[in-house]
Motif scaffolding. Sequence first.
Motif, short mmCIF file in Angstrom:
data_model
loop_
_atom_site.label_atom_id
_atom_site.label_comp_id
_atom_site.label_asym_id
_atom_site.label_seq_id
_atom_site.Cartn_x
_atom_site.Cartn_y
_atom_site.Cartn_z
N LYS A 33 102.08 32.14 -10.06
CA LYS A 33 100.95 33.00 -10.35
C LYS A 33 100.54 33.88 -9.17
O LYS A 33 100.12 35.03 -9.35
N SER A 34 100.66 33.36 -7.95
CA SER A 34 100.29 34.17 -6.79
C SER A 34 101.23 35.37 -6.65
O SER A 34 100.80 36.48 -6.35
N LYS A 35 102.53 35.11 -6.85
CA LYS A 35 103.50 36.21 -6.78
C LYS A 35 103.23 37.22 -7.90
O LYS A 35 103.37 38.43 -7.68
N GLN A 92 100.36 37.99 -9.14
CA GLN A 92 99.21 38.81 -8.72
C GLN A 92 99.64 39.88 -7.72
O GLN A 92 99.20 41.03 -7.79
N PHE A 140 93.89 34.13 -8.49
CA PHE A 140 94.73 34.33 -7.31
C PHE A 140 94.77 33.02 -6.53
O PHE A 140 93.75 32.50 -6.12
N GLY A 141 95.99 32.47 -6.33
CA GLY A 141 96.12 31.20 -5.60
C GLY A 141 97.19 31.26 -4.55
O GLY A 141 97.93 32.22 -4.47
N PHE A 142 97.27 30.23 -3.74
CA PHE A 142 98.24 30.17 -2.66
C PHE A 142 98.99 28.85 -2.76
O PHE A 142 98.62 27.87 -2.15
N SER A 143 100.01 28.81 -3.57
CA SER A 143 100.63 27.53 -3.88
C SER A 143 102.01 27.34 -3.31
O SER A 143 102.54 26.25 -3.38
N ASP A 173 107.71 39.11 -3.12
CA ASP A 173 106.40 38.69 -2.63
C ASP A 173 105.59 39.87 -2.11
O ASP A 173 104.40 39.97 -2.31
N LYS A 223 100.42 35.26 3.31
CA LYS A 223 99.38 34.78 2.40
C LYS A 223 99.94 33.83 1.35
O LYS A 223 99.22 33.09 0.75
N GLU A 224 101.22 33.94 1.05
CA GLU A 224 101.77 33.09 0.00
C GLU A 224 102.10 31.71 0.54
O GLU A 224 102.31 30.79 -0.24
#
Length: 614
Positions: A547-549, A551, A585-588, A596, A612-613
């Motif tokens: 999901k972060s990618k 975004q 927005f998450g950082f997983s 990225d 950030k990722e």
Amino acid sequence: GEIKKALECFNEVLGIGYASDSVNAVEVANALYGRGCAQFCGFHLADAMKSFNESLNWKLAALGEDDPGLACIFYQMAHVYLEQSENEEAITCFEEYARLQKLETQRNLHDNAEICYAEGIVAKLKGREDAALSFYNQALAMFDTLFGGDHEKVASIHFDIGCIHSAMGNYEAALNHFQLCLLQRRKLLGGHVDVANALYEMASIYGDQEDLQLAVKCLAEADRIWKAKLKNNEKLISVLLLSGKLWKNLQNYKEAEENFEQALEQAISRYGQEHKLVASILLSLGEFLQEINQIQQALFCFDESIKVRTMLFGPDTTSVAEVEYSKGVALLFHGDFGDALSCLNHALAIRKDELGPMDSAVGDTLNTIGFLHLRMGHISGEEALGPLTEALQIRRAVGNKSKVISTLQNIASVYKKRKEFDSCIETYAEILAVRQDEFGANHACVADAWINLGNTQTSGGRLVEATISYEEALRVRTLQNGYNHISVAQVLFKIGSLNSRQNNYNDAKQLFEEYMRIRAEEEDDPDEEMAQALTLMGDLQKETGEKSKAQINWTSALEIYQQLGYPESHPKLAKLRARQKTVPFGFSSSRKSVSDFSVRSFFGGGSAAPNKEG
């Protein structure tokens, strides 16, 4: 090159010859011949032809009609006819020249070379290009043996060979011969008109090859020489017309307009308003003005040209039809469909009556009428498809593959608007077959045809077939340009999109990552296709839990659309923002990938802070 002094000498000789009983007919004929050659060198064509005819009459009376001594006169008369674009008369004179030369019992190598050269010109004028090349090459070999280096005759044959290769689309071979011709003519003739002629032909080829800088350079020098050497000469009018057309094709509109207007002014001054050359210039000027969107001035020029040609040749002649056709095309692109159709139908009626129903000009007119009905939205019946089908039949019979392609593309557009995808696919498959027949299996045009077929198969829901088509395009473009090329990336994008539609997420992601890697290495400016790729990549990443990618890629796509000037209210921007809201927005993940930081880091649209990722 001192033509005026030469003419004075020949006229003085003729004055003596006419007054003296001791000068025989052949000597008078030779003086007339010399005067004709001088007049031809000065491009005084009517005077030259008069001198050659007088010389011929004197020699016929003295020698009879089968004497080889007449040959040189027919040779020069043929060249005058060529300059006047009277090809049939030129062929007759060249053939008579060759017949008379062959009657010479003691011919030497020079005579044989001249015969070969003349037969090459005849073959070229009759459209037998391969035969013409054979004759020219034989003549070139003989003249090389005779002169062993730089000579105007050798330069002329290189010029003629270049013209044939150019007409056949063999541009590199043509350029090679034109360059050899130019080098010799510069050395032998300096700033001569024949140097300008070679430069013009080179400019035409560079234009076809889209090397605009070299095309402009050559044409500008040709213009300079012509205008200096042909000042106050009738020949200047025709070369200004030629040059103006090429400037127009190169989209150098200022130079084109200057040359057309100068040609028109000189033609009217020399011949008056009611002359065929004036009508031709008005037609070309009208076509130019239409191209730069000065429609009212263009229509005025067309109407004046029609008026002159109607007075000279009659209302229902092919010359009038030519202008009616160009006027119809101008009105079509200006949106005056009713008046355009009237002009085109008038042109069609004349051309069918005068040229026959299967002439190429009839095919051109029918194709344009079909295109006009397509533009008008007349697609349900036969209004568009009928003329296009007729045009296709004619163009196939004529054998002009590029025009066959043009008509097939129009037919495909009709089927596409009707949403008759099976017929549309069949038409694009036929385009592909024509391209393969013309260029072979591994040409750039064939790759484009595979892509167009794949696009249509995609629209028709035939995704497996579309994938095969795109893979063929990928093979050809990789062969042509190498794998790391933007044209290859464009095909990867299409295959990736198909995989995405079929929920083949992993394959689609790999293809999009390759697409973005190649685009990044090419350092292209971001465009709408890149924004679409980033959007699709984000969609795939959402489906696979990244999901972060997702975004990051959606944000990058949004930035590109903004850089391209899309308004904030545009549906594409609204849909991207809606996508962003569906995924927090998450950082997983600590793994970084090409996607990225995508365009923001590769194209300078801001930093995507890769840490950030992770």
